[in-house]
Write a protein that holds these residues in place. Structure first.
Motif, PDB file in Angstrom:
ATOM      1  N   ALA A 134      33.210   1.111  -3.252  1.00  0.00           N
ATOM      2  CA  ALA A 134      31.752   1.203  -3.605  1.00  0.00           C
ATOM      3  C   ALA A 134      30.854   1.309  -2.237  1.00  0.00           C
ATOM      4  O   ALA A 134      29.652   1.873  -2.454  1.00  0.00           O
ATOM      5  N   LEU A 135      31.305   0.801  -1.214  1.00  0.00           N
ATOM      6  CA  LEU A 135      30.690   0.720   0.064  1.00  0.00           C
ATOM      7  C   LEU A 135      30.746   1.729   1.104  1.00  0.00           C
ATOM      8  O   LEU A 135      30.319   1.999   2.040  1.00  0.00           O
ATOM      9  N   THR A 136      31.702   2.784   0.576  1.00  0.00           N
ATOM     10  CA  THR A 136      32.239   3.811   1.354  1.00  0.00           C
ATOM     11  C   THR A 136      31.509   5.079   0.725  1.00  0.00           C
ATOM     12  O   THR A 136      32.101   5.793  -0.159  1.00  0.00           O
ATOM     13  N   ILE A 137      30.415   5.373   1.417  1.00  0.00           N
ATOM     14  CA  ILE A 137      29.651   6.467   0.604  1.00  0.00           C
ATOM     15  C   ILE A 137      30.059   7.895   1.442  1.00  0.00           C
ATOM     16  O   ILE A 137      30.296   7.892   2.565  1.00  0.00           O
ATOM     17  N   ARG A 138      30.343   8.694   0.458  1.00  0.00           N
ATOM     18  CA  ARG A 138      30.793  10.148   0.696  1.00  0.00           C
ATOM     19  C   ARG A 138      29.643  11.020   1.049  1.00  0.00           C
ATOM     20  O   ARG A 138      28.929  10.966   0.180  1.00  0.00           O
ATOM     21  N   THR A 139      29.843  11.975   1.943  1.00  0.00           N
ATOM     22  CA  THR A 139      28.734  13.160   1.916  1.00  0.00           C
ATOM     23  C   THR A 139      29.460  14.242   1.251  1.00  0.00           C
ATOM     24  O   THR A 139      30.450  14.823   1.828  1.00  0.00           O
ATOM     25  N   GLU A 140      28.741  14.633   0.149  1.00  0.00           N
ATOM     26  CA  GLU A 140      29.349  15.888  -0.761  1.00  0.00           C
ATOM     27  C   GLU A 140      28.497  16.960  -0.112  1.00  0.00           C
ATOM     28  O   GLU A 140      27.151  16.917  -0.327  1.00  0.00           O
ATOM     29  N   ARG A 141      29.072  18.185   0.292  1.00  0.00           N
ATOM     30  CA  ARG A 141      27.933  19.488   0.647  1.00  0.00           C
ATOM     31  C   ARG A 141      28.487  20.469  -0.384  1.00  0.00           C
ATOM     32  O   ARG A 141      29.511  20.845  -0.665  1.00  0.00           O
ATOM     33  N   VAL A 142      27.199  21.115  -0.672  1.00  0.00           N
ATOM     34  CA  VAL A 142      26.934  22.302  -1.474  1.00  0.00           C
ATOM     35  C   VAL A 142      26.322  23.421  -0.930  1.00  0.00           C
ATOM     36  O   VAL A 142      25.322  23.117  -0.450  1.00  0.00           O
ATOM     37  N   VAL A 143      26.786  24.619  -0.724  1.00  0.00           N
ATOM     38  CA  VAL A 143      26.367  25.767  -0.201  1.00  0.00           C
ATOM     39  C   VAL A 143      25.923  26.789  -1.303  1.00  0.00           C
ATOM     40  O   VAL A 143      26.648  27.185  -1.969  1.00  0.00           O
ATOM     41  N   ILE A 144      24.487  27.087  -1.356  1.00  0.00           N
ATOM     42  CA  ILE A 144      24.084  28.056  -2.259  1.00  0.00           C
ATOM     43  C   ILE A 144      23.521  29.141  -1.643  1.00  0.00           C
ATOM     44  O   ILE A 144      22.398  29.142  -0.646  1.00  0.00           O
ATOM     45  N   GLU A 145      23.858  30.419  -1.536  1.00  0.00           N
ATOM     46  CA  GLU A 145      23.352  31.801  -1.201  1.00  0.00           C
ATOM     47  C   GLU A 145      22.251  32.249  -2.195  1.00  0.00           C
ATOM     48  O   GLU A 145      22.501  32.207  -3.316  1.00  0.00           O
ATOM     49  N   THR A 146      21.172  32.650  -1.646  1.00  0.00           N
ATOM     50  CA  THR A 146      20.143  32.944  -2.508  1.00  0.00           C
ATOM     51  C   THR A 146      19.058  34.105  -1.716  1.00  0.00           C
ATOM     52  O   THR A 146      18.925  33.890  -0.524  1.00  0.00           O
ATOM     53  N   PRO A 147      18.601  35.139  -2.360  1.00  0.00           N
ATOM     54  CA  PRO A 147      17.607  35.954  -1.831  1.00  0.00           C
ATOM     55  C   PRO A 147      16.360  35.196  -2.063  1.00  0.00           C
ATOM     56  O   PRO A 147      15.270  36.144  -1.428  1.00  0.00           O
ATOM     57  N   LYS A 148      16.016  34.160  -2.629  1.00  0.00           N
ATOM     58  CA  LYS A 148      14.771  33.613  -2.652  1.00  0.00           C
ATOM     59  C   LYS A 148      14.163  32.724  -1.519  1.00  0.00           C
ATOM     60  O   LYS A 148      13.319  32.397  -1.978  1.00  0.00           O
ATOM     61  N   LEU A 149      14.842  33.112  -0.439  1.00  0.00           N
ATOM     62  CA  LEU A 149      14.052  32.109   0.551  1.00  0.00           C
ATOM     63  C   LEU A 149      13.131  33.069   1.309  1.00  0.00           C
ATOM     64  O   LEU A 149      13.345  34.310   1.515  1.00  0.00           O
ATOM     65  N   PRO A 150      11.835  32.618   1.753  1.00  0.00           N
ATOM     66  CA  PRO A 150      11.180  33.619   2.736  1.00  0.00           C
ATOM     67  C   PRO A 150      11.699  33.956   3.997  1.00  0.00           C
ATOM     68  O   PRO A 150      12.654  33.635   4.247  1.00  0.00           O
ATOM     69  N   GLY A 151      11.306  35.262   4.156  1.00  0.00           N
ATOM     70  CA  GLY A 151      11.941  35.830   5.652  1.00  0.00           C
ATOM     71  C   GLY A 151      12.174  34.806   6.783  1.00  0.00           C
ATOM     72  O   GLY A 151      13.023  35.021   7.546  1.00  0.00           O
ATOM     73  N   THR A 152      11.313  34.009   6.782  1.00  0.00           N
ATOM     74  CA  THR A 152      11.005  32.946   8.038  1.00  0.00           C
ATOM     75  C   THR A 152      11.970  31.688   7.837  1.00  0.00           C
ATOM     76  O   THR A 152      12.072  31.049   8.973  1.00  0.00           O
ATOM     77  N   VAL A 153      12.443  31.785   6.830  1.00  0.00           N
ATOM     78  CA  VAL A 153      13.476  30.491   6.548  1.00  0.00           C
ATOM     79  C   VAL A 153      14.818  30.814   6.247  1.00  0.00           C
ATOM     80  O   VAL A 153      15.359  31.662   5.127  1.00  0.00           O
ATOM     81  N   LYS A 154      15.747  30.572   7.434  1.00  0.00           N
ATOM     82  CA  LYS A 154      17.067  30.963   7.081  1.00  0.00           C
ATOM     83  C   LYS A 154      17.865  29.882   6.257  1.00  0.00           C
ATOM     84  O   LYS A 154      18.887  30.279   5.263  1.00  0.00           O
ATOM     85  N   LYS A 155      17.674  28.722   6.402  1.00  0.00           N
ATOM     86  CA  LYS A 155      18.497  27.914   5.622  1.00  0.00           C
ATOM     87  C   LYS A 155      17.467  26.635   5.444  1.00  0.00           C
ATOM     88  O   LYS A 155      16.622  26.276   6.095  1.00  0.00           O
ATOM     89  N   LEU A 156      17.635  25.946   3.872  1.00  0.00           N
ATOM     90  CA  LEU A 156      17.065  24.596   3.952  1.00  0.00           C
ATOM     91  C   LEU A 156      18.038  23.612   3.536  1.00  0.00           C
ATOM     92  O   LEU A 156      18.849  23.767   2.596  1.00  0.00           O
ATOM     93  N   LYS A 157      17.944  22.409   3.734  1.00  0.00           N
ATOM     94  CA  LYS A 157      19.062  21.441   3.670  1.00  0.00           C
ATOM     95  C   LYS A 157      18.221  20.326   2.835  1.00  0.00           C
ATOM     96  O   LYS A 157      17.213  19.635   3.435  1.00  0.00           O
ATOM     97  N   ILE A 158      18.676  20.060   1.554  1.00  0.00           N
ATOM     98  CA  ILE A 158      18.179  19.342   0.782  1.00  0.00           C
ATOM     99  C   ILE A 158      19.153  18.173   0.432  1.00  0.00           C
ATOM    100  O   ILE A 158      20.505  18.182   0.204  1.00  0.00           O
TER     101      ILE A 158
END
Length: 379
Positions: A134-158
């Motif tokens: 319970a004290l060992t927090i994992r980082t889970e990563r999900v990558v989603i490709e989309t054409p819906k980001l503005p041209g000035t933004v290559k990647k958003l990290k949420i």
């Protein structure tokens, strides 16, 4: 809510009765010993409620000790029950088979004692490991490709956190680990998909300062989970806003022309207010369709009318079952219990296992997580 507690404590009391009967068959203790054990088991049933009452009365130190004891005992006795019942069922079928096929079974000396001690040893081992997990927090990563980001933004990290349950049990030590993980990721947006606080939050104001240290580029956003309503709307909102989050309550926004974000209250709020939940589709339909849309909803339930109106729904609530094998029980109500699911009309659902714990401060084969969703502009 009252019916839930009546049902829960009735079943919990029955479970303690089962343990008492198993212990009596194992040790054949005398009446006085039996009364002492029965009294301990009776108090154990109500120990979480006793801790809650003491906490409300300002006796936080004693309440925390009793909460730890009560909740760890709760996890141990549930695990004992599952293992012991499995052994009993297996033993029943072996006896039935031996009777049908006329096969004599070897007599095991003090079988009742042995069959009591095996689940006891297993429960202690699982609880000890589960406390560490319970004290060992994992980082889970999900990558989603989309054409819906503005041209000035290559990647958003949420970054998504969910079900942290800050309160009487989950305090500074856990939150410090969570904050460290988020800072290391360096996200553009942080979202909390409900149950940031627990039902016991009388004295956790100092924890909001730790969360304020996280300052992502596009801000922090949160929704109301069921435990925010149990704790009280006003106190939950006050803590969450002090922590630097913007609350999205049936609200949809576009952040700096880059991404859409919508959030709704958990159904617990609608039930407590005596009204039906609003249509999610109406909320989502008003957002610019050319931008990537994230929908925050505490429970991993998807309305058919909302499909296609969001790109990904982020949810929690299930804890992934928290302690194996209870995920199979959780799946009865929430079939999409943890991880990434592909839905119709190109929508996605991600269900977090949760960043904290509810009740017992243990997890078993369902480690807590901080989720990193990387939204990448599709070439």
């Amino acid at each position: 809510m009252s019916m839930f507690f009546i049902t829960f404590f009735t079943l919990y009391a029955a479970l303690h009765a089962y343990v008492f009967i198993k212990a009596w068959h194992a040790f054949r203790f005398r009446p006085l010993t039996g009364c002492i054990i029965a009294l301990f088991l009776f108090l154990s049933v109500f120990m979480p409620m006793i801790a809650r009452t003491l906490e409300q009365g300002g006796q936080e130190s004693i309440a925390r000790v009793l909460a730890y004891i009560g909740y760890i005992w709760m996890s141990a006795i549930f695990i004992f029950f599952v293992i012991s019942l499995t052994i009993d069922i297996g033993r029943f079928f072996i006896i039935m088979a031996s009777s049908i096929f006329k096969v004599s079974l070897p007599t095991v000396s003090r079988a009742s004692l042995l069959l009591f001690l095996i689940p006891i040893a297993a429960s202690v081992s699982i609880v000890a490991y589960g406390y560490h997990e319970a004290l060992t927090i994992r980082t889970e990563r999900v990558v989603i490709e989309t054409p819906k980001l503005p041209g000035t933004v290559k990647k958003l990290k949420i970054v998504q956190i969910s079900d942290v349950h800050l309160g009487l049990v989950n305090r500074e030590n856990r939150l410090r680990k969570v904050v460290a993980v988020i800072k290391e990721v360096d996200p553009d947006i942080v979202v909390s998909t409900g149950d940031l606080v627990d039902g016991q939050i009388n004295t956790i104001d100092g924890l909001s300062d730790m969360l304020r240290e996280i300052e992502p580029r596009y801000g922090k956003y949160a929704i109301m989970g069921n435990h925010e309503f149990y704790a009280g709307v006003a106190i939950s909102e006050d803590f969450t806003r002090k922590a630097g989050f913007r609350m999205l309550r049936q609200e949809a926004i576009t952040i700096d022309g880059v991404i859409n974000l919508a959030g709704v209250d958990d159904d617990a709020g609608h039930r407590s207010a005596g009204r039906a939940s609003g249509r999610e589709s109406l909320l989502l339909a008003g957002l610019p369709r050319q931008l990537f849309t994230i929908f925050l909803k505490h429970r991993p339930l998807v309305e058919a009318s909302s499909l296609g109106l969001f790109d990904i729904q982020l949810s929690g609530h299930t804890h992934g079952g928290q302690v194996y094998p209870f995920k199979y029980i959780t799946r009865i109500t929430f079939p999409m219990i943890a991880g990434l699911y592909r839905l119709e009309k190109s929508s996605l659902l991600y269900v977090s296992r949760g960043t904290g714990t509810w009740g017992p401060p243990i997890r078993f084969l369902t480690p807590p997580e901080v989720t990193v969703i990387e939204v990448v502009r599709k070439k």
